[in-house]
Design a protein around this motif. Structure first.
Motif, PDB file in Angstrom:
ATOM      1  N   LEU A   1       6.528  23.700  -5.118  1.00 29.29           N
ATOM      2  CA  LEU A   1       7.161  24.500  -6.165  1.00 29.29           C
ATOM      3  C   LEU A   1       6.206  25.557  -6.689  1.00 29.29           C
ATOM      4  N   VAL A   2       4.959  25.187  -6.880  1.00 27.23           N
ATOM      5  CA  VAL A   2       3.948  26.150  -7.332  1.00 27.23           C
ATOM      6  C   VAL A   2       3.755  27.246  -6.286  1.00 27.23           C
ATOM      7  N   MET A   3       3.707  26.869  -5.034  1.00 28.08           N
ATOM      8  CA  MET A   3       3.552  27.863  -3.965  1.00 28.08           C
ATOM      9  C   MET A   3       4.746  28.818  -3.928  1.00 28.08           C
ATOM     10  N   TRP A   4       5.938  28.278  -4.147  1.00 23.91           N
ATOM     11  CA  TRP A   4       7.126  29.142  -4.196  1.00 23.91           C
ATOM     12  C   TRP A   4       7.034  30.103  -5.383  1.00 23.91           C
ATOM     13  N   TRP A   5       6.576  29.632  -6.520  1.00 26.77           N
ATOM     14  CA  TRP A   5       6.467  30.471  -7.720  1.00 26.77           C
ATOM     15  C   TRP A   5       5.529  31.651  -7.491  1.00 26.77           C
ATOM     16  N   PHE A   6       4.405  31.381  -6.807  1.00 31.03           N
ATOM     17  CA  PHE A   6       3.429  32.448  -6.553  1.00 31.03           C
ATOM     18  C   PHE A   6       3.678  33.166  -5.225  1.00 31.03           C
ATOM     19  N   ALA A   7       4.786  32.862  -4.584  1.00 31.02           N
ATOM     20  CA  ALA A   7       5.145  33.481  -3.308  1.00 31.02           C
ATOM     21  C   ALA A   7       4.083  33.261  -2.242  1.00 31.02           C
TER      22      ALA A   7
ATOM     23  N   ARG B 288       0.831  -1.210   0.000  1.00 30.85           N
ATOM     24  CA  ARG B 288       0.000   0.000   0.000  1.00 30.85           C
ATOM     25  C   ARG B 288       0.864   1.258   0.000  1.00 30.85           C
ATOM     26  N   LEU B 289       1.942   1.273   0.770  1.00 32.86           N
ATOM     27  CA  LEU B 289       2.844   2.427   0.774  1.00 32.86           C
ATOM     28  C   LEU B 289       3.509   2.594  -0.588  1.00 32.86           C
ATOM     29  N   ALA B 290       3.908   1.471  -1.205  1.00 30.54           N
ATOM     30  CA  ALA B 290       4.523   1.545  -2.533  1.00 30.54           C
ATOM     31  C   ALA B 290       3.538   2.064  -3.564  1.00 30.54           C
ATOM     32  N   LYS B 291       2.262   1.829  -3.331  1.00 34.94           N
ATOM     33  CA  LYS B 291       1.238   2.287  -4.262  1.00 34.94           C
ATOM     34  C   LYS B 291       1.024   3.801  -4.182  1.00 34.94           C
ATOM     35  N   ILE B 292       0.927   4.328  -2.960  1.00 35.77           N
ATOM     36  CA  ILE B 292       0.497   5.721  -2.830  1.00 35.77           C
ATOM     37  C   ILE B 292       1.642   6.710  -2.635  1.00 35.77           C
ATOM     38  N   TYR B 293       2.747   6.294  -2.012  1.00 36.92           N
ATOM     39  CA  TYR B 293       3.733   7.292  -1.596  1.00 36.92           C
ATOM     40  C   TYR B 293       4.557   7.905  -2.731  1.00 36.92           C
ATOM     41  N   PRO B 294       5.007   7.147  -3.726  1.00 32.58           N
ATOM     42  CA  PRO B 294       5.790   7.803  -4.791  1.00 32.58           C
ATOM     43  C   PRO B 294       5.016   8.921  -5.497  1.00 32.58           C
ATOM     44  N   ASN B 295       3.786   8.663  -5.893  1.00 37.37           N
ATOM     45  CA  ASN B 295       2.974   9.709  -6.521  1.00 37.37           C
ATOM     46  C   ASN B 295       2.712  10.862  -5.555  1.00 37.37           C
ATOM     47  N   HIS B 296       2.451  10.514  -4.307  1.00 38.25           N
ATOM     48  CA  HIS B 296       2.166  11.556  -3.314  1.00 38.25           C
ATOM     49  C   HIS B 296       3.363  12.478  -3.108  1.00 38.25           C
ATOM     50  N   VAL B 297       4.542  11.910  -2.937  1.00 33.67           N
ATOM     51  CA  VAL B 297       5.730  12.730  -2.686  1.00 33.67           C
ATOM     52  C   VAL B 297       6.016  13.632  -3.888  1.00 33.67           C
ATOM     53  N   LEU B 298       5.852  13.112  -5.080  1.00 34.21           N
ATOM     54  CA  LEU B 298       6.116  13.926  -6.269  1.00 34.21           C
ATOM     55  C   LEU B 298       5.129  15.075  -6.389  1.00 34.21           C
ATOM     56  N   THR B 299       3.845  14.815  -6.198  1.00 31.76           N
ATOM     57  CA  THR B 299       2.865  15.899  -6.288  1.00 31.76           C
ATOM     58  C   THR B 299       2.988  16.861  -5.110  1.00 31.76           C
ATOM     59  N   TRP B 300       3.384  16.371  -3.944  1.00 29.69           N
ATOM     60  CA  TRP B 300       3.638  17.252  -2.799  1.00 29.69           C
ATOM     61  C   TRP B 300       4.762  18.234  -3.137  1.00 29.69           C
ATOM     62  N   ALA B 301       5.837  17.724  -3.735  1.00 33.59           N
ATOM     63  CA  ALA B 301       6.949  18.601  -4.117  1.00 33.59           C
ATOM     64  C   ALA B 301       6.527  19.582  -5.211  1.00 33.59           C
ATOM     65  N   ALA B 302       5.711  19.110  -6.158  1.00 35.70           N
ATOM     66  CA  ALA B 302       5.231  19.999  -7.225  1.00 35.70           C
ATOM     67  C   ALA B 302       4.362  21.109  -6.656  1.00 35.70           C
TER      68      ALA B 302
END
Length: 436
Positions: free
Chosen positions: A105-111, A88-102
C-alpha cells in the motif's frame, strides 16, 4: 514426593529472561537502522548513535541463536512435526501478511514500481534464496530474516531426533565450530561472483542457519546439564567487553566474536531462570517488550521510511536535536503499533490457528524396591541430575544418578502454582506461553 518436570515440559519451558533478551536484540536492529537511515545529523548525537549501534546488525544474529535455543528447550519429546510447523506458521504468518500488504500500500501511494516476482517471493518467504540484488530485501525488507527462520523451522523437527541422540562431545564441537565457520566466511566470500558476497554471508539461509544450530546445540547441552558456560553476571560482563572492544577489532572478526558473546549470555540467562537466580532480563516490563518485539521488528523500518518520505527527510535526516527527538518518537510510535499488532493480530491468530499442546503424562515414581527417591519439585534447590528426571535418558537426557559431576540443573520454586507442594503440581514461571 512429586515428579520433577523435564526442561522441555510446560513447567520449565518458560524462560522469561530470554523473552526480555528478545527486546534487547530488537533494539540493536532498531538502532542500526536509525544509523543507516541517517535520521540524526547533529554531530555529537550522530557520533553516539554510530558508536552504540555500528554492530547493531548483529541483533539478527542474536535472534537466530536465540530462536534455536528456545525452540529446542521448549519442544517436548513426542511433539508431532506437523503441530510444530503449524505453531510456527501461526506465529509468523499473520503479522507477516499484514505488514506485506501495508508495504504494498505504501509503495502504491508513492508510485513505486512493484515487481510481481519479488512480491510473491516475499509473500511466501522464499526471497532469501534469491541472490538477485533488491529481491531479497523486497517489499517489507526486514522479512528476509523470516525467510531464513522458515527454513530453520522446516529443518528442526527433522533433525531434532538426531540432536537428542547426539553425544555431548558432538554438540560441543558445534558450539566451537560455528564461530570459526563465521570467521572463515569473510575470506571465503572473495571466491564468489562479484555482487553476491553480501547475499551469501548476510542473507543466504544455509549460511545463516549456522547461528541457529549454535543455539540448538547450546540448548541441548543445557537441557542435559552439560553446559559449562559462565553465570549470568560474568557472561553479561563478557558481552559488554566484547561489544566495546569490537570497535578496535577488524570488522571481519565482529560476527564471530559476537556469536561467542551471545552464546554465553543466552544459556546463562536460561539457567538463571531454571535455578531461580536473579536476572535483570526477567523484569515484567522487559518481558512484555519481548513479547511484542516480533511485531516491532516487522513494522519499524516500514514506519520510519514512510514517515521520513512523507515529511521530506528521507536520506537527509533532521537538523539539530530534532533528529534524536524524532528517533524517540519513532520508538514510541513503533512500539504502539507493535502492541496493537500483537494484541489484535498475533495473539488471537495464534489461538485460532495453532494446535493445542498435548499434555504429556506425569512420569511414574521410581520403583520403591530400587530404593530411589524423586526430589520434591517444589522445594527450592532440588537438583535434577543433568537437568532431567528418570526416563529422559532415552530422549537424549541423562539419568538422575548421573548428577555427580554433570553440572545438574537446579529446579527452583520462585513461583509455584498454588502452594507449590501438592503432588503433581509443577513449578511455573512468570512469562509468556510461547517463549519464542
Amino acid at each position: 514426593m512429586t515428579s520433577v518436570p523435564t526442561p522441555a515440559s510446560p513447567a520449565l519451558n518458560r524462560l522469561p529472561s530470554l523473552t526480555g533478551l528478545r527486546w534487547i536484540a530488537a533494539m540493536l536492529v532498531f538502532g542500526y537502522h536509525v544509523g543507516t537511515m541517517r535520521i540524526v545529523t547533529q554531530p555529537d548525537a550522530r557520533a553516539v548513535v554510530d558508536w552504540l549501534f555500528t554492530l547493531g546488525l548483529s541483533g539478527v544474529q542474536f535472534f537466530f541463536i536465540l530462536s534455536g535455543f528456545v525452540l529446542v528447550w521448549s519442544t517436548r519429546d513426542g511433539d508431532r512435526r506437523r503441530d510444530f510447523w503449524r505453531r510456527r506458521l501461526a506465529k509468523i504468518y499473520p503479522n507477516h501478511v499484514l505488514t506485506w500488504a501495508a508495504a504494498l500500500l505504501v509503495m502504491w501511494w508513492f508510485a513505486d514500481p512493484v515487481v510481481p516476482r519479488a512480491a510473491l517471493e516475499n509473500l511466501f518467504l522464499v526471497q532469501a534464496w534469491d541472490p538477485t540484488p533488491g529481491y531479497f530485501y523486497s517489499i517489507n525488507n526486514v522479512s528476509w530474516s523470516l525467510s531464513c527462520e522458515l527454513f530453520f523451522y522446516l529443518c528442526l523437527p527433522l533433525v531434532l531426533p538426531a540432536i537428542r541422540r547426539a553425544h555431548s562431545g558432538v554438540l560441543w564441537a558445534v558450539v566451537v565450530a560455528v564461530p570459526l565457520v563465521i570467521l572463515a566466511l569473510w575470506p571465503g566470500q572473495q571466491l564468489l561472483p562479484e555482487g553476491s558476497n553480501w547475499w551469501f554471508t548476510q542473507v543466504f539461509p544455509l549460511v545463516r542457519s549456522t547461528e541457529f544450530w549454535l543455539g540448538v546445540a547450546a540448548a541441548e547441552l543445557l537441557r542435559r546439564g552439560h553446559w559449562r558456560g559462565p553465570g549470568l553476571p560474568l557472561a553479561s560482563l563478557l558481552f559488554v567487553v566484547v561489544w566495546v572492544a569490537a570497535h578496535w577489532i577488524p570488522a571481519e572478526m565482529w560476527a564471530a566474536l559476537l556469536s561467542v558473546a551471545y552464546i554465553l549470555v543466552i544459556p546463562a540467562a536460561a539457567r538463571a531462570d531454571v535455578q531461580g537466580r536473579w536476572s535483570p532480563w526477567r523484569h515484567r516490563t522487559l518481558i512484555w517488550l519481548g513479547e511484542v518485539s516480533f511485531a516491532f521488528y516487522l513494522v519499524h523500518v516500514l514506519v520510519m521510511m514512510t514517515v521520513l518520505r512523507l515529511t521530506g527527510h528521507w536520506g537527509v535526516g533532521l537538523p539539530g536535536w530534532s533528529g534524536p527527538l524524532a528517533v524517540l518518537g519513532f520508538l514510541v510510535l513503533n512500539l504502539a503499533l507493535a502492541a496493537a499488532l500483537h494484541r489484535f493480530v498475533e495473539t488471537p491468530m495464534m489461538r485460532r490457528l495453532a494446535p493445542r499442546r498435548r499434555t504429556p503424562p506425569v512420569p511414574a515414581a521410581p520403583d520403591a524396591a530400587r530404593g530411589a527417591a524423586v526430589p520434591d519439585a517444589a522445594a527450592p534447590g532440588a537438583v535434577v541430575g543433568g537437568g532431567a528426571p528418570a526416563g529422559v535418558a532415552a530422549a537424549g537426557g541423562v539419568r538422575p544418578d548421573d548428577a555427580a559431576g554433570s553440572g545438574g540443573v537446579t529446579v527452583p520454586g520462585p513461583r509455584a502454582a498454588g502452594d507449590g507442594r501438592r503432588a503433581g503440581l509443577p513449578v511455573e514461571y512468570v512469562g509468556p506461553r510461547d517463549p519464542h
